[in-house]
Scaffold this motif. Structure first.
Motif, PDB file in Angstrom:
ATOM      1  N   CYS A  18       1.148 -15.586 119.546  1.00  0.00           N
ATOM      2  CA  CYS A  18       0.990 -14.340 118.793  1.00  0.00           C
ATOM      3  C   CYS A  18       0.836 -14.671 117.314  1.00  0.00           C
ATOM      4  CB  CYS A  18       2.195 -13.428 118.991  1.00  0.00           C
ATOM      5  SG  CYS A  18       2.171 -11.986 117.886  1.00  0.00           S
ATOM      6  N   CYS A  39       4.121 -12.855 115.245  1.00  0.00           N
ATOM      7  CA  CYS A  39       5.510 -13.337 115.349  1.00  0.00           C
ATOM      8  C   CYS A  39       5.582 -14.798 115.773  1.00  0.00           C
ATOM      9  CB  CYS A  39       6.318 -12.452 116.290  1.00  0.00           C
ATOM     10  SG  CYS A  39       5.834 -12.591 118.023  1.00  0.00           S
ATOM     11  N   CYS A  85       1.676  -7.793 122.083  1.00  0.00           N
ATOM     12  CA  CYS A  85       2.883  -8.618 122.022  1.00  0.00           C
ATOM     13  C   CYS A  85       4.088  -7.688 121.872  1.00  0.00           C
ATOM     14  CB  CYS A  85       2.791  -9.581 120.844  1.00  0.00           C
ATOM     15  SG  CYS A  85       4.273 -10.591 120.639  1.00  0.00           S
ATOM     16  N   CYS A  90       6.235  -7.774 119.764  1.00  0.00           N
ATOM     17  CA  CYS A  90       6.471  -7.463 118.355  1.00  0.00           C
ATOM     18  C   CYS A  90       5.596  -6.304 117.873  1.00  0.00           C
ATOM     19  CB  CYS A  90       6.221  -8.694 117.479  1.00  0.00           C
ATOM     20  SG  CYS A  90       4.466  -9.093 117.282  1.00  0.00           S
ATOM     21  N   TYR A 130       2.203  -6.457 117.985  1.00  0.00           N
ATOM     22  CA  TYR A 130       0.873  -6.945 117.600  1.00  0.00           C
ATOM     23  C   TYR A 130      -0.155  -6.638 118.689  1.00  0.00           C
ATOM     24  CZ  TYR A 130      -2.904  -9.955 116.103  1.00  0.00           C
ATOM     25  OH  TYR A 130      -4.127 -10.418 115.716  1.00  0.00           O
TER      26      TYR A 130
HETATM   27 ZN   LIG Z   1       4.114 -10.994 118.429  1.00  0.00          ZN
END
Ligand SMILES: [Zn+2]
Lengths: 279, 261
Positions: A14, A17, A33, A35, A37
């Motif tokens: 990713c 992150c 992702c 996070c 993303y």
């Molecule tokens: Zn991520």
């Protein structure tokens, strides 16, 4: 449907992150992702995410640009990019169903000349709108574009008028047109069919604008504020109807299509139901 | 002697060339300017209003460059904001209602790139003009008088007839911008001007414009009357033809004109 898939490693990192993700799992998670993303999605990946059973009848798959300016080096670069991406140009169009509703779908692919619009894309989109008028069907376009295909010069500019014209005719027929703006949507695509949807959706965080941020920074001689030209900024300024998370995109499109089902069809179904009722 | 594309770029940008308002005052009678987009404001990069052309009431719209720095600042160097395009479309719809033909003079380096322009939807404004002009139920003629830059020019150029002055240019981007994107060097603008094929002669050959309006030797600035006579003739001939066309046919032909590109 068998389509060329660009080979990837087992793990994908990713970029936000830094976490490594199993590539297979990444696809299952619609290329997002944990996070938050959003990875870029190719046209065929998007199809698989959106179209029922990935059952898609593609239009004009072999339509390619005729290099109208005979631009130095363009022909070679096209062939190279075609081999690299497995695409003929930066757009896939066709007919499929979303949550059972028939719809014509166009998906731009930003891996092909940064999703820039040339004559091939303009022609395919126009043909799709014209088909949709004939078959009385709604249209959904996923945009992802750096703007005009520079190597096609003035012809690229004219595609803006051509596609907008076809979209306007489709609209005159009372048919639904939805655009889904994904990262990035800029330049001539923003200034034409991207902004002509009856409903305009956007993926979170997508860069959407007329001028690219670097051009603006050069013009005004200052740094742009955080979040400028992101989907949330456009929503705030009234240019996007809804920001939709990727995992809710299919259901949102399905709901919109159901809300716009053709009235005569609707009525026929209702009558059929009424006729089936006893007494 | 042949003039190179790069020389044409420089010629087209000369401040002594006739500007939009020069055409309006010399070719039309009783010009009455109408301001504002009814949403946000007035954009002085685009001038619009009503006038008589050869005794026919028309709507006339022009992108307006300044002659000096002060004028250029007031006109934002003829780089319209969204409200300029929205004003233009408002005046075109008004023309449609009152069955007036629309005449547009195109002269812009491009739509303005800035924070306010983005906040107020430059992309949406141009897109709406493209679609709106295509469906407009009245004749529209556009003339690129000097510089036709990108979507900012096309937003006044979806017309039944598109003409260019002999030394005008019309392109996807400025040659400088094009060179910095494709050749990674803005200094290669001269090469870009050649590769882009942006002259009136190129565009006529491509079938993108309907005709070229001749300029006097050395360029339009050398003899305003020469240019005005030629433009008047083109407007007159085309208006006479377009006004007689049934609206359905007009719209069908306008669609086909762009459809085949
Ligand atoms: Zn991520």
């Amino acid at each position: 449907m068998e389509k060329p898939v660009v080979p990837q490693g087992i793990m994908t990192k990713c970029p936000r992150c830094g976490k490594p993700i199993y590539t297979k799992l990444l696809l299952k998670n619609l290329k997002t992702c944990e996070c938050g993303y959003y990875f870029k999605v190719s046209a065929y990946e998007r199809l698989a995410m959106i179209i029922d059973n990935n059952d898609f009848k593609e239009f004009d798959p072999q339509l390619f640009t005729r290099d109208p300016l005979d631009f130095p080096g363009y022909g070679d670069k096209l062939v190279k990019t075609q081999l690299q991406t497995g695409l003929v140009d930066g757009l896939v169009t066709g007919l499929g169903r979303i949550e059972g509703e028939p719809v014509m779908v166009g998906i731009m692919d930003s891996s092909f000349f940064m999703g820039s619009m040339g004559t091939a894309i303009g022609e395919k989109l126009t043909r799709m709108f014209e088909r949709a008028i004939k078959e009385h069907l709604p249209v959904i376009i996923f945009t992802a574009s750096g703007g005009a295909r520079m190597q096609e010069g003035i012809f690229s500019l004219m595609q803006m008028a051509k596609v907008s014209a076809a979209a306007a005719r489709h609209s005159e027929e009372g048919l639904l047109y939805i655009t889904v703006l994904t990262d990035p949507t800029t330049g001539g695509v923003t200034a034409s069919f991207a902004m002509l949807g009856d409903v305009i959706l956007a993926e979170p965080g997508a860069l959407i604008g007329f001028a690219g941020p670097r051009v603006i920074e050069q013009t005004i001689g200052q740094k742009l504020p955080e979040g400028f030209q992101r989907a949330e900024f456009l929503l705030e300024h009234g240019f996007v109807d809804r920001i939709v998370e990727r995992h809710e995109l299919k259901s949102t499109l399905g709901a919109l299509l159901k809300l716009h089902r053709q009235h005569d069809l609707h009525k026929a179904e209702a009558m059929e139901l009424a006729g089936n009722e006893p007494g | 002697m042949d003039i190179t594309p790069w020389q044409k770029v420089k010629l087209a940008r000369m401040p002594v060339r006739p500007t939009g308002l020069d055409y309006i005052t010399k070719l039309f009678d009783g010009f009455l300017e109408l301001h504002g987009d009814r949403f946000f404001g007035e954009d002085r990069a685009i001038v619009g209003g009503l006038a008589f052309f050869e005794e026919i009431p028309v709507t006339v719209i022009a992108q307006q460059k300044g002659r000096n720095t002060k004028e250029n600042i007031a006109r934002n160097f003829s780089m319209p904001h969204p409200e300029g395009y929205r004003k233009a479309l408002r005046l075109m719809k008004q023309a449609e209602k009152f069955k007036r033909p629309v005449i547009c003079f195109i002269d812009t380096p491009g739509a303005y790139c800035g924070i306010g322009a983005e906040e107020r939807g430059q992309g949406e404004a141009i897109a709406s003009n493209l679609a709106g002009m295509m469906m407009l139920k009245t004749p529209v003629i556009s003339i690129v008088i000097s510089e036709g830059g990108s979507g900012g020019a096309l937003a006044l150029g979806v017309s039944d007839r598109v003409y260019m002055l002999e030394h005008a240019i019309y392109s996807i981007l400025s040659p400088e911008g094009f060179a910095s994107i494709l050749y990674k060097d803005a200094a290669k603008a001269e090469q870009a001007a050649k590769d882009m094929k942006l002259t009136a002669q190129d565009l006529y050959k491509f079938g993108i414009i309907d005709g070229i309006i001749p300029e006097p030797p050395g360029g339009a600035h050398n003899d305003y009357e020469f240019v005005m006579d030629r433009v008047r003739k083109v407007l007159k001939e085309n208006l006479e033809e377009l006004i007689r066309k049934p609206v359905d046919r007009l719209l069908e032909e306008r669609y086909e004109k762009f459809r085949r590109l």
